[in-house]
Design an enzyme around this catalytic site. Structure first.
Site, PDB file in Angstrom:
ATOM      1  N   TRP A   2      51.630  48.519  48.770  1.00 34.86           N
ATOM      2  CA  TRP A   2      52.038  49.837  48.275  1.00 34.86           C
ATOM      3  C   TRP A   2      51.990  49.922  46.742  1.00 34.86           C
ATOM      4  CZ3 TRP A   2      56.496  52.400  51.501  1.00 34.86           C
ATOM      5  CH2 TRP A   2      56.243  52.269  52.868  1.00 34.86           C
TER       6      TRP A   2
ATOM      7  N   TYR B  15      39.252  47.861  56.412  1.00 41.45           N
ATOM      8  CA  TYR B  15      39.765  47.416  55.109  1.00 41.45           C
ATOM      9  C   TYR B  15      40.510  46.089  55.250  1.00 41.45           C
ATOM     10  CZ  TYR B  15      43.043  47.070  51.206  1.00 41.45           C
ATOM     11  OH  TYR B  15      43.795  46.608  50.164  1.00 41.45           O
TER      12      TYR B  15
ATOM     13  N   ASP C  97      48.911  43.429  52.229  1.00 40.98           N
ATOM     14  CA  ASP C  97      49.720  43.395  53.441  1.00 40.98           C
ATOM     15  C   ASP C  97      48.925  43.841  54.670  1.00 40.98           C
ATOM     16  OD1 ASP C  97      49.941  45.985  51.940  1.00 40.98           O
ATOM     17  OD2 ASP C  97      50.860  46.641  53.814  1.00 40.98           O
TER      18      ASP C  97
ATOM     19  N   ALA D  10      38.695  45.532  44.072  1.00 40.97           N
ATOM     20  CA  ALA D  10      38.795  45.647  45.530  1.00 40.97           C
ATOM     21  C   ALA D  10      38.309  47.023  45.957  1.00 40.97           C
ATOM     22  CB  ALA D  10      40.232  45.439  45.998  1.00 40.97           C
ATOM     23  N   TYR D  11      37.763  47.074  47.145  1.00 42.27           N
ATOM     24  CA  TYR D  11      37.460  48.351  47.791  1.00 42.27           C
ATOM     25  C   TYR D  11      38.721  48.743  48.540  1.00 42.27           C
ATOM     26  CZ  TYR D  11      34.973  51.830  50.641  1.00 42.27           C
ATOM     27  OH  TYR D  11      34.555  52.995  51.237  1.00 42.27           O
TER      28      TYR D  11
ATOM     29  N   GLY E 266      40.862  49.576  37.178  1.00 42.34           N
ATOM     30  CA  GLY E 266      41.819  49.808  38.253  1.00 42.34           C
ATOM     31  C   GLY E 266      43.257  49.770  37.767  1.00 42.34           C
ATOM     32  N   GLN E 267      44.181  50.077  38.683  1.00 38.83           N
ATOM     33  CA  GLN E 267      45.600  50.105  38.327  1.00 38.83           C
ATOM     34  C   GLN E 267      46.081  48.764  37.778  1.00 38.83           C
ATOM     35  OE1 GLN E 267      48.508  52.369  40.834  1.00 38.83           O
ATOM     36  NE2 GLN E 267      46.953  52.067  42.416  1.00 38.83           N
TER      37      GLN E 267
ATOM     38  N   LYS F 144      39.462  42.365  53.693  1.00 42.97           N
ATOM     39  CA  LYS F 144      40.331  41.615  52.792  1.00 42.97           C
ATOM     40  C   LYS F 144      40.672  40.241  53.378  1.00 42.97           C
ATOM     41  CE  LYS F 144      42.029  42.767  49.409  1.00 42.97           C
ATOM     42  NZ  LYS F 144      41.588  42.558  48.003  1.00 42.97           N
TER      43      LYS F 144
ATOM     44  N   ASP G 103      29.048  43.105  38.051  1.00 46.93           N
ATOM     45  CA  ASP G 103      28.754  43.984  39.178  1.00 46.93           C
ATOM     46  C   ASP G 103      28.928  43.227  40.494  1.00 46.93           C
ATOM     47  OD1 ASP G 103      27.834  45.808  40.973  1.00 46.93           O
ATOM     48  OD2 ASP G 103      25.823  46.017  40.108  1.00 46.93           O
TER      49      ASP G 103
END
Length: 315
Positions: free
Chosen positions: A158, A133, A110, A68-69, A17-18, A137, A44
């Site tokens: 963001w 979502y 957020d 995270a999804y 991921g990022q 979370k 997993d």
């Protein structure tokens, strides 16, 4: 005693991921840590048994959960998967972290707020997520707090980077292909460059694990005596998606007009919060942070994207 005995073991869950890639990018600047990066093949989140097996013969001083999804709209039609990744697996990870007294850093969002505030959200403002979502979370946050490992929750907003898919890269791609774009102006927040978030996370890990454990002899159960702290982190400043897009094109030299539209003019399955600005005073004070302004970090990211593009072209 060799210097290697001073290394603290850090597990980064979610290497693709990022945020995971951003931590990997800067990892060499943190020689006090020995990093282990895992993806779905090694860890997993869809299987509690797989998670238990992974941790059976391993010990970590720090666990950073970057998994995270995050498909906000898709979550509306696949709530079970969102709940598994963002809630149930997080609960299991918290239990495993507590069992080995690892410091767990869990990244949240957020979207736990409804976006109806008129001033920046502080950590203990009432939560009221608008969609699947955000609910998943929030359930993940509450699971971590209920298990109560040694750790903290960091909410961000963001998120973008030179890695993966995000708003900045989408705007650059569309801006090259079109003469004009319609972008929402009535959703306001603070962009977060993933590299800045990565540096902050490793700062937290250093302060809590390296500085504290070198100077304080912890009791066996002292890692579980404090409640899990919640912090907010984003870049400094505030903008709308429209302002963000305008800045992306301005700083990248992209010739594309941006037209402001309202949320109602761009219908999507999931409702977005209209106001996502978060107050960062708590984390700045706790860890002596100097947080960059969002346009400055955007410029850094765009420079990195340009360098990557030039490198790819050279190949």
């Amino acid at each position: 005693m060799g210097s290697t005995t001073m290394l603290k073991s850090v597990l980064v869950a979610g290497k693709s991921g990022q945020l995971g890639q951003s931590i990997h990018k800067i990892a060499s600047a943190y020689p006090q840590f020995e990093f282990i990066f895992t993806g779905r093949e090694e860890l997993d989140f869809s299987s509690a048994e797989s998670m238990t097996t992974f941790f059976r013969d391993k010990h970590f001083d720090v666990i950073i959960n970057c998994i995270a999804y995050t498909s906000v709209d898709q979550a509306e039609s696949d709530p079970a998967l969102a709940d598994q990744v963002n809630h149930l697996a997080v609960k299991k990870l918290a239990e495993l972290a507590k069992a080995q007294c690892a410091f767990l850093i869990h990244v949240s969002t957020d979207y736990v707020f409804n976006g109806q505030n008129f001033k920046p959200y502080i950590e203990n403002n009432p939560v009221d997520p608008l969609g699947v979502y955000g609910h998943s979370k929030l359930k993940g946050e509450r699971a971590v707090q209920a298990v109560n490992p040694h750790g903290c929750i960091i909410r961000t907003s963001w998120l973008y980077s030179e890695f993966g898919n995000n708003f900045v890269k989408t705007m650059l791609r569309l801006g090259q292909a079109r003469d004009s774009l319609d972008v929402i102006f009535d959703q306001v927040g603070s962009p977060t460059y993933a590299e800045d978030l990565a540096r902050m996370i490793l700062r937290v890990a250093h302060v809590i694990v390296v500085e504290a454990r070198q100077s304080i002899q912890l009791e066996d159960d002292s890692c579980n005596q404090r409640l899990v702290d919640v912090y907010h982190f984003s870049n400094e400043g505030v903008c709308s998606w429209y302002d963000f897009a305008k800045a992306i094109f301005e700083l990248s030299g992209t010739q594309c007009s941006v037209m402001p539209i309202e949320t109602k003019d761009y219908p999507v399955p999931a409702t977005r919060p209209h106001y996502s600005v978060m107050n960062k005073a708590k984390i700045k004070q706790a860890f002596a942070l100097d947080i960059p302004y969002w346009r400055d970090s955007l410029r850094s990211c765009l420079n990195q994207i340009e360098q990557n593009d030039n490198y790819d072209k050279a190949d």
